[in-house]
Structures are given as C-alpha cells and as structure tokens.
Design a protein around this motif. Structure first.
Motif, PDB file in Angstrom:
ATOM      1  N   ALA A 113       0.839  -1.193   0.000  1.00 50.40           N
ATOM      2  CA  ALA A 113       0.000   0.000   0.000  1.00 50.40           C
ATOM      3  C   ALA A 113       0.875   1.244   0.000  1.00 50.40           C
ATOM      4  CB  ALA A 113      -0.941   0.012   1.206  1.00 50.40           C
ATOM      5  N   VAL A 114       0.282   2.350  -0.425  1.00 58.50           N
ATOM      6  CA  VAL A 114       0.942   3.655  -0.394  1.00 58.50           C
ATOM      7  C   VAL A 114       0.773   4.249   1.001  1.00 58.50           C
ATOM      8  CG1 VAL A 114       0.918   6.006  -1.328  1.00 58.50           C
ATOM      9  CG2 VAL A 114       0.634   4.041  -2.851  1.00 58.50           C
ATOM     10  N   TRP A 130      -1.409   3.893   6.091  1.00 59.81           N
ATOM     11  CA  TRP A 130      -1.447   3.603   4.662  1.00 59.81           C
ATOM     12  C   TRP A 130      -2.889   3.687   4.174  1.00 59.81           C
ATOM     13  CZ3 TRP A 130      -4.342  -0.869   4.027  1.00 59.81           C
ATOM     14  CH2 TRP A 130      -4.444  -1.696   5.150  1.00 59.81           C
ATOM     15  N   ALA A 131      -3.055   3.664   2.854  1.00 57.53           N
ATOM     16  CA  ALA A 131      -4.356   3.927   2.241  1.00 57.53           C
ATOM     17  C   ALA A 131      -4.964   2.656   1.681  1.00 57.53           C
ATOM     18  CB  ALA A 131      -4.219   4.970   1.125  1.00 57.53           C
ATOM     19  N   ARG A 137       3.299   7.106  -6.599  1.00 60.14           N
ATOM     20  CA  ARG A 137       2.662   7.151  -7.917  1.00 60.14           C
ATOM     21  C   ARG A 137       1.690   5.998  -8.152  1.00 60.14           C
ATOM     22  NH1 ARG A 137       5.015   3.591 -11.568  1.00 60.14           N
ATOM     23  NH2 ARG A 137       6.881   2.520 -10.788  1.00 60.14           N
ATOM     24  N   TRP A 138       1.777   4.954  -7.349  1.00 57.20           N
ATOM     25  CA  TRP A 138       0.882   3.825  -7.548  1.00 57.20           C
ATOM     26  C   TRP A 138      -0.546   4.140  -7.113  1.00 57.20           C
ATOM     27  CZ3 TRP A 138       2.052   0.193 -10.732  1.00 57.20           C
ATOM     28  CH2 TRP A 138       3.372  -0.217 -10.897  1.00 57.20           C
ATOM     29  N   ASN A 139      -0.705   5.089  -6.180  1.00 57.54           N
ATOM     30  CA  ASN A 139      -2.048   5.403  -5.697  1.00 57.54           C
ATOM     31  C   ASN A 139      -2.047   6.825  -5.141  1.00 57.54           C
ATOM     32  OD1 ASN A 139      -4.713   5.230  -4.855  1.00 57.54           O
ATOM     33  ND2 ASN A 139      -4.228   4.124  -2.971  1.00 57.54           N
ATOM     34  N   ALA A 152      -0.384   6.058 -11.443  1.00 56.85           N
ATOM     35  CA  ALA A 152      -0.935   4.843 -12.044  1.00 56.85           C
ATOM     36  C   ALA A 152      -2.402   4.694 -11.688  1.00 56.85           C
ATOM     37  CB  ALA A 152      -0.146   3.625 -11.578  1.00 56.85           C
ATOM     38  N   VAL A 153      -2.752   5.050 -10.452  1.00 56.84           N
ATOM     39  CA  VAL A 153      -4.129   4.974  -9.976  1.00 56.84           C
ATOM     40  C   VAL A 153      -4.427   6.255  -9.202  1.00 56.84           C
ATOM     41  CG1 VAL A 153      -5.788   3.715  -8.544  1.00 56.84           C
ATOM     42  CG2 VAL A 153      -4.041   2.455  -9.816  1.00 56.84           C
TER      43      VAL A 153
END
Length: 612
Positions: free
Chosen positions: A457-458, A493-494, A550-552, A571-572
């Motif tokens: 997770a981000v 985390w998210a 950048r992933w979320n 990315a998301v």
C-alpha cells in the motif's frame, strides 16, 4: 382691421411659446453645467446638510472648530480634505484647475452650515489642509500620468517591474473587501441611531448602504464590479465621515461592532454545521440518474431467459493470471474501474476482474456487463449474500457500530477482510475501491517481492501531504488495550489500491485477528471510529510493504490541493472522501479524469439523463 388682429394674435402666441420654452432651455443648461462637474452627486450630498441639522451636530462641529489646533482634529480634517480632493480628481483637468480653491471653500462652508463666522475661524487651518490635499492631488496625478504612459507605450518589463505589477494586481482585488467593510461600518452607525431617527444624515447613510449593496451583490473579484461602484464608494466615504462627526461615541461604536462580530461568527458556525450535514446527506443519497440506470438494467435482466443471464464461463481461479477485485453496489462506478483497468493494461488477455456486490444490485451489474463485454478480459460477478464465507451474525455485528452512514454498516465494506476465503484458489490479488481510476499499466506489481509482508500500500504518514493521516486520528490510544499493542506514531497507509499476498494472509490467519479486534473495539467498547480503515491498520499492523506514491494518489474526493503533476503521473487515482466524481458535490477539476471512462453515449445513460 383684420390684418392688425392677425398680427396681434401672432405676437401673443409667440410670447406664450417663448414663456414655455425659456424655462426648459434654462433647466437643461443648468443640468448640463451641474453634470459636467461630477454628475452633481457629491455637491448634492454636501449641500443637503446645510438645511437639516440638529443641536447635537452643531455642538459637535463647534467643538471640532474650537479644537482644530489639536493634532487629532487636524488629521481628521486632512483625511476629509483628501477625500474631497480624490473626488474632484475625477473631473476634467480644466475644471479641476479653475475650481480647486473655490470648491474647497464651498465644501467647508457647507459642512459648517453656511455660518460665515465659523469659516473665518477655520481660516488659519485652511492653508495646512490645502497643502495636504495638493500632495494627494500630485500623487494621484503622477499615478494617472504613469498609467496613461503604460497604455500608450508598452515596453518590456524588468523582473522587478513585473513583481510590482503583480502586487498592484493583487492590491486591486481588495476593492470588494473595502466595499463590504464600508457597508458593515455603515450598519454599525445605523444601529446606533434611534429607531425613529429620520434625520437627513441617517437617510443619506441608508441610501448609500443600499447603493453599495446593489453594486457589490455576490461579486468576489474586482473585475466584476460595475463601473459605478467607484463613485458610490467615494460617496459612502463622505457620508461615513459626516456621520462620524455626529456619532462620535467611540466606546458605543466599538461595543456594537463586537456584538455584530459575535453574531456573525455564530451564524458562520451554524452555516458550517448545516453545510457539513448537507454534504454528508448528499454523499449518502443515490443520484436520480444512477437509480434510474440501476432500475432499467434490473428490469432488463429479469426479462432474459435463465441461460442468457450468465456471463461466458472463464478460468476464474487460474493463479497465473492477473486477478483484480472490487466490492461495490454502484453500477457506473464498477464500469469505470473495469474499463480504466482494461484499457490501461498491456496484457488484457491475462486480466480477470471479480466484481463483488449484494443481492439488490447483482441483477443490474450483471446486465451491464452482459450488454458491454470487456473484450479479451474475463469478468466474474459475485453475490456476497449467496456466499458462505461471512459469519452468520456478520450483519448484526456491523449494526453495532451505531453509524448512521449506510456505507459503513454495509457488508461490502468489511468483506475485504475475508478475501482468502472468497478466493481460496488464488495466491495474490489486487483490491480496488469503486472510486478509483486506473491510468497506467500496473502489471509490474505482480512480480513485486513483498519480503514476507501481507499487503502492499501507499503510505499516508508524510506530514504536509494532502493524504496525511495519523493513527490517533481514528483510534483511541488513551485506552490501555490499544496503547500497549500499537504505536500511535506508526506509519499509516491507504485502502483503495492494495496488493494482497493471500498465501501469507492464510499462514498468519489475519482474518481471525480482524474478528478479535472487531469484537474488542466495537462490541465491548468503542476504540476507533466506524469504518474499515482504522481496523485495517490494526489488523495489518507491521504487515505492510510500502509502495511508491505514484501507484495510488489519494485525496481527490476531499482535497482540492492535489497537484496536477502528481495526478497525471499516477498509475491509480483515488477519489477517497465524500465528494465522489459521480455526485454533484464532486470537485469539478478532478471529474474529467473519471468522465473520460464513462460511456455517456450509451442508450441507457442517455435515457436516464446521465451526462458529463
């Protein structure tokens, strides 16, 4: 004889015509001469005071005249004279040069009520007032000349000049604030006046207040103000000066302003609470268009034969494919998540999308994907109410959270903690919330080494970021059971885009850990706020593998300060919060990222009036 009578009649008619036309011509010329000065607004305002005054006002003026030698009174007269000078600077150059000295003497005589003796007493102070007004005039004239040169010739600006220009532009945005301040000041004076007070100064102040209120309206920027607002503001300044000479009780005015400030703050608090309630209500309410879409799809689904209601069977349990899951009761949100994921993927044939919903929305979501096949990707629609993975009393446990938000007490909100039981044949899976949009290919996540961690997770523990959130925001660390087991400074985390290692999850039996914490924190005592995020932090405590930001990118549903560059490179993107993109309360500048994946041309959406 007839000829003489005829000429007599002509002479009489001519005299009558002359007596009718002469007053009209005289009035027209008089009106023209008055408006050529400055439309007669300030002369009328200052001349009205000559006729209607009271003893209190004469007393204030006499006292001011006697105390003209004091510095405070001299500053007030200078300020008033500068106002008059700035008013007269709007006239033409010829008129201003010829009438400068006469206008000042006339204005002072009018304020004194036409009393020659008072004018003579003010003579020693007039030269000082003239000096101040001439300085103001010189400054204003220099500024006008500079502005005129800038309009005639626009040379390249240096860096320092550009900064000065920006500061001037920012300063011009203060006009609306100044007008509103003058209105508040005028209301304070009007509240000090007696209810039956209809003196000339009170009437004048009421008129000026209404004029400014009409001029400013709901305007928030100076460029939208009408041109007449400048003259009206100057008229209000003169009226406020005149009323300040009458109502000179400063303590009473200060108390009134304090009372008005307190009342305004109370109104602001009430409006804020009302706005928060309405926002929450709007977030919980299904828009009419989405309700219409769900009903039409449900009706269409039950008109199909039983054989046609099933999607084409695929290899849904193949662990070598890329498996994604979304828990949702929103048809359009599911469509956006699936469409954006498939369209952004480089290997669409390896995608298996699992959509988990409830019995009420199962027909509508199934019908949507029957009408809109996903190409080479596989889609499975699951009904959580028909699965035997959740405890029998799961619904009753969720109701004990005592939340008025139906989204929190929904079984879909907590079903993510049963992923290993829902998909027993899978080793890894990526979880999406239904308010995300996939913008890049994320297949590289499947080869990520999570180093024995359960969830990727981000993190959201970086202070200063829109996504920042601490553990003690939702969890009660004053309770000893919590404080002994967990660290309030641990990184959060998210939820929303998470890679889960289901094999490691099963090995550590984290679903039982979730049930234990749920029993402690919801049933026995309240240890955290309602929802799945805080209990997720506790369940997967020290089991999180951090992903790059950048992933979320989160915050698009509750923050307006998310950087556009971060959104474009993400990315998301995640619309976490109550301002979802399919709601009217959504943040407009972020809606376009979601709208580009909505098929607004679809007949069902057009019939239900769902549009961009």
């Amino acid at each position: 004889m007839n000829q003489v009578r005829r000429w007599q009649r002509i002479l009489i008619l001519s005299l009558l015509l002359l007596s009718v036309l002469a007053p009209i011509v005289f009035v027209f010329n008089r009106f023209k001469s008055i408006t050529s000065i400055d439309r007669g607004e300030f002369i009328e305002e200052l001349s009205d005071i000559r006729y209607k005054t009271n003893d209190l006002r004469f007393t204030a003026i006499e006292q001011d005249v006697e105390d003209l030698k004091e510095p405070k009174r001299i500053l007030q007269d200078q300020e008033f004279n500068s106002l008059v000078s700035s008013n007269s600077s709007d006239k033409s150059n010829d008129t201003m040069q010829s009438n400068e000295g006469g206008d000042k003497t006339t204005l002072l005589s009018e304020i004194a009520g036409g009393n020659d003796h008072k004018i003579k007493e003010e003579q020693p102070v007039v030269p000082q007032q003239t000096t101040v007004s001439s300085d103001a005039k010189e400054k204003l004239s220099a500024r006008d000349i500079q502005l005129s040169h800038e309009k005639e010739f626009k040379r390249p600006l240096a860096k320092s000049e550009k900064n000065t220009k920006v500061q001037l532009e920012r300063a011009t945005d203060e006009r609306v604030k100044e007008i509103r301040d003058k209105i508040i000041q005028a209301r304070a004076y009007l509240n000090l006046a007696l209810p039956g007070n209809n003196s000339q100064i009170v009437k004048e102040l009421r008129v000026r207040t209404k004029e400014l209120e009409r001029a400013v309206g709901d305007v928030t920027k100076d460029k939208y103000l009408p041109k007449s607002s400048v003259n009206r503001l100057k008229a209000m300044e003169v009226s406020l000066y005149k009323v300040s000479r009458v109502f000179h009780n400063c303590p009473a005015l200060a108390n009134k302003l304090h009372a008005m400030t307190y009342k305004t703050e109370e109104q602001a608090r009430a409006q804020k609470k009302q706005a928060a309630y309405l926002m929450q209500l709007a977030a919980r309410t299904t828009p009419k268009g989405l309700h219409c879409l769900s009903m039409r799809l449900t009706t269409e689904y039950f008109t199909l034969d039983h054989e046609k209601r099933q999607l084409f069977p695929q290899d849904y349990d193949n662990p070598d494919l890329y498996h994604y899951v979304v828990f949702s009761d929103n048809v359009l949100a599911c469509a956006v998540v699936v469409n954006s994921t498939i369209s952004s993927s480089k290997e669409q044939g390896k995608i298996v999308f699992h959509v988990v919903t409830d019995s009420l929305n199962y027909p509508a979501i199934s019908m949507w994907f029957l009408l809109n096949p996903s190409g080479r990707a596989s889609i499975q629609i699951l009904n959580i109410d028909e699965m035997n993975v959740l405890p029998l009393d799961h619904a009753q446990l969720l109701m004990k959270q005592n939340s008025s938000d139906p989204r929190i007490i929904s079984s879909l909100n907590h079903a993510r903690f049963y992923l290993p039981d829902i998909f027993p044949g899978l080793n890894k899976i990526i979880l999406f919330d239904h308010d995300v949009v996939v913008q890049r290919d994320i297949s590289s996540l499947w080869s990520l080494d999570m180093k024995g961690k359960v969830v990727g997770a981000v993190e959201t523990c970086l202070e200063g970021e829109p996504s920042f959130c601490s553990m003690d925001t939702f969890i009660n660390f004053s309770d000893p059971w919590i404080s002994q087991k967990f660290d309030p400074k641990a990184c959060t985390w998210a939820f929303g885009m998470n890679l889960f290692d289901l094999k490691e999850w099963r090995r550590q039996d984290l679903t039982s850990v979730y049930l234990k914490y749920f029993d402690q924190g919801v049933i026995k005592r309240r240890l955290w706020k309602s929802g799945s995020l805080p209990i997720g932090w506790l369940t997967f405590f020290a089991q999180t593998f951090p992903l790059e930001k950048r992933w979320n990118v989160v915050g698009l549903g509750h923050q307006s300060g998310v950087k556009a560059n971060d959104i474009e490179q993400a990315a998301v993107i995640h619309y976490d919060g109550i301002m979802k993109p399919w709601l009217d309360i959504g943040i407009d500048k972020y809606k376009r990222y979601w709208n580009m994946h909505v098929p607004y041309h679809h007949p069902y959406l057009q019939r239900c009036n769902i549009h961009d």
